[in-house]
Design a protein around this motif. Structure first.
Motif, PDB file in Angstrom:
ATOM      1  N   ALA A 111       0.813  -1.209   0.000  1.00 37.49           N
ATOM      2  CA  ALA A 111       0.000   0.000   0.000  1.00 37.49           C
ATOM      3  C   ALA A 111       0.853   1.269   0.000  1.00 37.49           C
ATOM      4  O   ALA A 111       0.570   2.226  -0.730  1.00 37.49           O
ATOM      5  N   ARG A 112       1.922   1.281   0.813  1.00 33.67           N
ATOM      6  CA  ARG A 112       2.753   2.480   0.871  1.00 33.67           C
ATOM      7  C   ARG A 112       3.475   2.716  -0.450  1.00 33.67           C
ATOM      8  O   ARG A 112       3.510   3.839  -0.965  1.00 33.67           O
ATOM      9  N   ASP A 113       4.055   1.653  -1.001  1.00 36.21           N
ATOM     10  CA  ASP A 113       4.776   1.785  -2.268  1.00 36.21           C
ATOM     11  C   ASP A 113       3.842   2.270  -3.376  1.00 36.21           C
ATOM     12  O   ASP A 113       4.204   3.133  -4.184  1.00 36.21           O
ATOM     13  N   PHE A 114       2.643   1.706  -3.415  1.00 38.24           N
ATOM     14  CA  PHE A 114       1.675   2.057  -4.456  1.00 38.24           C
ATOM     15  C   PHE A 114       1.233   3.506  -4.315  1.00 38.24           C
ATOM     16  O   PHE A 114       1.184   4.264  -5.294  1.00 38.24           O
ATOM     17  N   ALA A 115       0.933   3.915  -3.071  1.00 40.07           N
ATOM     18  CA  ALA A 115       0.491   5.291  -2.837  1.00 40.07           C
ATOM     19  C   ALA A 115       1.605   6.288  -3.133  1.00 40.07           C
ATOM     20  O   ALA A 115       1.365   7.349  -3.721  1.00 40.07           O
ATOM     21  N   ASP A 116       2.819   5.959  -2.726  1.00 41.28           N
ATOM     22  CA  ASP A 116       3.956   6.847  -2.990  1.00 41.28           C
ATOM     23  C   ASP A 116       4.139   7.082  -4.483  1.00 41.28           C
ATOM     24  O   ASP A 116       4.398   8.205  -4.927  1.00 41.28           O
ATOM     25  N   ALA A 117       4.016   6.007  -5.256  1.00 39.01           N
ATOM     26  CA  ALA A 117       4.226   6.126  -6.701  1.00 39.01           C
ATOM     27  C   ALA A 117       3.119   6.939  -7.358  1.00 39.01           C
ATOM     28  O   ALA A 117       3.379   7.899  -8.104  1.00 39.01           O
ATOM     29  N   LEU A 118       1.863   6.587  -7.073  1.00 36.67           N
ATOM     30  CA  LEU A 118       0.750   7.252  -7.748  1.00 36.67           C
ATOM     31  C   LEU A 118       0.592   8.713  -7.352  1.00 36.67           C
ATOM     32  O   LEU A 118       0.111   9.530  -8.136  1.00 36.67           O
ATOM     33  N   SER A 119       0.983   9.052  -6.126  1.00 38.04           N
ATOM     34  CA  SER A 119       0.838  10.438  -5.666  1.00 38.04           C
ATOM     35  C   SER A 119       1.987  11.336  -6.127  1.00 38.04           C
ATOM     36  O   SER A 119       1.905  12.561  -5.985  1.00 38.04           O
ATOM     37  N   PHE A 120       3.026  10.747  -6.696  1.00 36.63           N
ATOM     38  CA  PHE A 120       4.186  11.530  -7.105  1.00 36.63           C
ATOM     39  C   PHE A 120       3.912  12.201  -8.444  1.00 36.63           C
ATOM     40  O   PHE A 120       3.601  11.556  -9.437  1.00 36.63           O
ATOM     41  N   ARG A 121       4.031  13.498  -8.454  1.00 36.63           N
ATOM     42  CA  ARG A 121       3.722  14.272  -9.649  1.00 36.63           C
ATOM     43  C   ARG A 121       4.620  13.892 -10.830  1.00 36.63           C
ATOM     44  O   ARG A 121       4.211  13.920 -11.987  1.00 36.63           O
ATOM     45  N   GLY A 122       5.844  13.521 -10.524  1.00 40.10           N
ATOM     46  CA  GLY A 122       6.760  13.125 -11.588  1.00 40.10           C
ATOM     47  C   GLY A 122       6.258  11.915 -12.356  1.00 40.10           C
ATOM     48  O   GLY A 122       6.322  11.872 -13.588  1.00 40.10           O
ATOM     49  N   LEU A 123       5.727  10.914 -11.632  1.00 37.41           N
ATOM     50  CA  LEU A 123       5.186   9.739 -12.308  1.00 37.41           C
ATOM     51  C   LEU A 123       3.941  10.105 -13.096  1.00 37.41           C
ATOM     52  O   LEU A 123       3.742   9.624 -14.224  1.00 37.41           O
ATOM     53  N   GLN A 124       3.106  10.951 -12.532  1.00 39.78           N
ATOM     54  CA  GLN A 124       1.885  11.364 -13.238  1.00 39.78           C
ATOM     55  C   GLN A 124       2.234  12.007 -14.576  1.00 39.78           C
ATOM     56  O   GLN A 124       1.601  11.724 -15.606  1.00 39.78           O
ATOM     57  N   LYS A 125       3.250  12.839 -14.592  1.00 37.40           N
ATOM     58  CA  LYS A 125       3.651  13.499 -15.840  1.00 37.40           C
ATOM     59  C   LYS A 125       4.252  12.499 -16.824  1.00 37.40           C
ATOM     60  O   LYS A 125       4.004  12.581 -18.033  1.00 37.40           O
ATOM     61  N   LEU A 126       5.058  11.568 -16.315  1.00 40.16           N
ATOM     62  CA  LEU A 126       5.648  10.552 -17.186  1.00 40.16           C
ATOM     63  C   LEU A 126       4.555   9.714 -17.844  1.00 40.16           C
ATOM     64  O   LEU A 126       4.611   9.432 -19.051  1.00 40.16           O
TER      65      LEU A 126
END
Length: 447
Positions: free
Chosen positions: A329-344
């Motif tokens: 859950a933490r890894d998934f939330a960290d990734a999805l909430s990161f603006r850098g990943l959203q832009k990628l």
């Protein structure tokens, strides 16, 4: 085999009590070292080996959260010894890869480790790929990659009888090796030089010691305390972290910036059935498309005789999630909430959907592979292993393609160095990276 001590049983080096920690459950012992290195992947192992060989009079400890060494990226990679073709001429990655490949071959020869210099073809199957292939050839020459040549369709068939293409870049210096075996040999070198390896020690705090440990006659000679999740504690003068998939979190616990952020990408491989191994002799790669962030699927022979096909590249739902349904859950939330990943993701939406589709429907992946080996069929392949890549991203969604070093803040910052990113091909470059990190350590710390 490397002898290791678990965090529950390592000796208190320098302490008055000679007993093991597990024999004294009611008392916390403090071990002291000149340098502690956190993370026993191939980069951490190569670096601590380099440091102890340069400074044999100092005491070193290597802390690893797993029961064994080199079990994550170092033990879940394609096993290729890259020659340095792809990287920008003059860049650090290019220099380290070219030197690292040479050092890797020399090291394997010296230690008697098996490898196979089986070569690689980067194959153009469409006319539009030829300008990119020729540009790649020029780049390889500028990077001083050994023995590069351009071959035509006939030359392709001479090297890979079942491969079809119109032109290819031939890199005979590319090879394969079991990188985990190499990493474990680094660890054995470290131990033989007097280093201590502690497993099952997941570090969750790095801070300054406020006062000398009870009974210590060393004063504040070892001012940094490293604590793991079991409550064990090591004191040292300096700390180096090589945390791979957790490098950003290790940095943050000593007060560093949250960026670059590590986002895990899983790569799923297919494997050729044994009766079809004859289809592939060496590495067969596509011409990379600069529009997309990863190299694309390829054919990779392995030291055990198997042949891997792939990988794809999809977001992993766990930092060490090698299975499709692995989730944290933490890894998934960290990734999805990161603006850098959203832009990628937004920039590469079509590519990402295609990767996920090919991961589910392997026939789609086989269709791509058939461009290179037309004889390949869906019935020739099975689902294979997977690896997880620690991809560093900045907040703008750019892949961080170079090394990032970081220190802590305040007093801690002068005694801690984090390797925030060691980009691919870190295994090939490991001995050269170790030299660079050791130089960085020596420039920052008074050893």
């Amino acid at each position: 085999m490397i002898r290791t001590l678990s965090a529950a049983s390592f000796k208190a080096v320098g302490a008055a009590q000679p007993k093991l920690l597990k024999d004294i459950p009611t008392r916390q012992l403090h071990s002291t070292y000149d340098v502690a290195v956190v993370g026993a992947g191939i980069v951490g192992l190569a670096t601590v080996r380099e440091l102890i060989l340069r400074h044999p009079s100092l005491s070193f400890v290597l802390l690893e959260k797993e029961k064994e060494l080199a079990v994550h990226q170092s033990g879940h990679n394609s096993g290729v010894i890259h020659s340095g073709i792809y990287y920008t001429p003059g860049s650090l990655k290019a220099r380290l890869c070219v030197r690292g490949a040479t050092l890797a071959y020399e090291y394997c020869e010296k230690k008697g480790l098996p490898y196979n210099r089986c070569g690689k073809l980067i194959v153009a199957v469409e006319q539009e790929e030829i300008p990119r292939l020729k540009a790649l050839y020029e780049r390889g020459l500028k990077n001083n990659v050994r023995d590069l040549s351009i071959v035509d369709a006939k030359g392709i068939r001479e090297r890979e009888p079942y491969c079809r293409g119109i032109m290819a870049l031939d890199s005979p210096y590319t090879g394969i090796v079991d990188w985990r075996m190499v990493a474990l040999r680094y660890g054995k070198d470290f131990e033989e030089a007097g280093g201590t390896v502690v497993t099952e020690s997941e570090v969750n705090d790095i801070s300054m010691v406020k006062e000398s440990p009870a009974g210590s006659t060393e004063g504040m000679k070892y001012p940094i305390a490293i604590r793991d999740k079991k409550g064990n504690e090591v004191h040292c003068r300096y700390v180096l972290t090589c945390g791979g998939l957790y490098s950003d979190r290790l940095s943050q616990i000593s007060g560093c910036s949250q960026e670059p952020r590590i986002v895990p990408f899983r790569g799923d491989y297919l494997v050729l059935k044994p009766e079809k191994h004859y289809l592939v002799k060496g590495n067969i790669y596509p011409v990379p498309d600069p529009r997309f962030p990863f190299l694309g699927v390829h054919f990779t022979p392995r030291m055990d005789g198997s042949v891997w096909l792939g990988p794809n590249a999809v977001l992993a739902f766990k930092r060490e999630g090698y299975k499709v349904y692995d989730f944290n859950a933490r890894d998934f939330a960290d990734a999805l909430s990161f603006r850098g990943l959203q832009k990628l993701v937004m920039r590469n939406m079509t590519y990402g959907i295609g990767e996920m589709y090919r991961g589910v429907f392997i026939g789609a992946q086989v269709k791509i592979l058939q461009k290179y080996i037309p004889e390949l069929s869906l019935s020739d392949v099975l689902r294979g292993p997977a690896g997880v890549r620690a991809q560093a991203l900045d907040r703008d969604g750019n892949l961080v393609d170079d090394f990032v070093f970081d220190g802590g803040v305040g007093d801690v910052g002068s005694r801690v160095l984090h390797v925030r990113n060691a980009p691919s091909p870190a295994a090939t470059s490991s001995l050269a990276i170790a030299e660079m990190i050791a130089d960085e350590v020596e420039s920052r710390f008074t050893l």
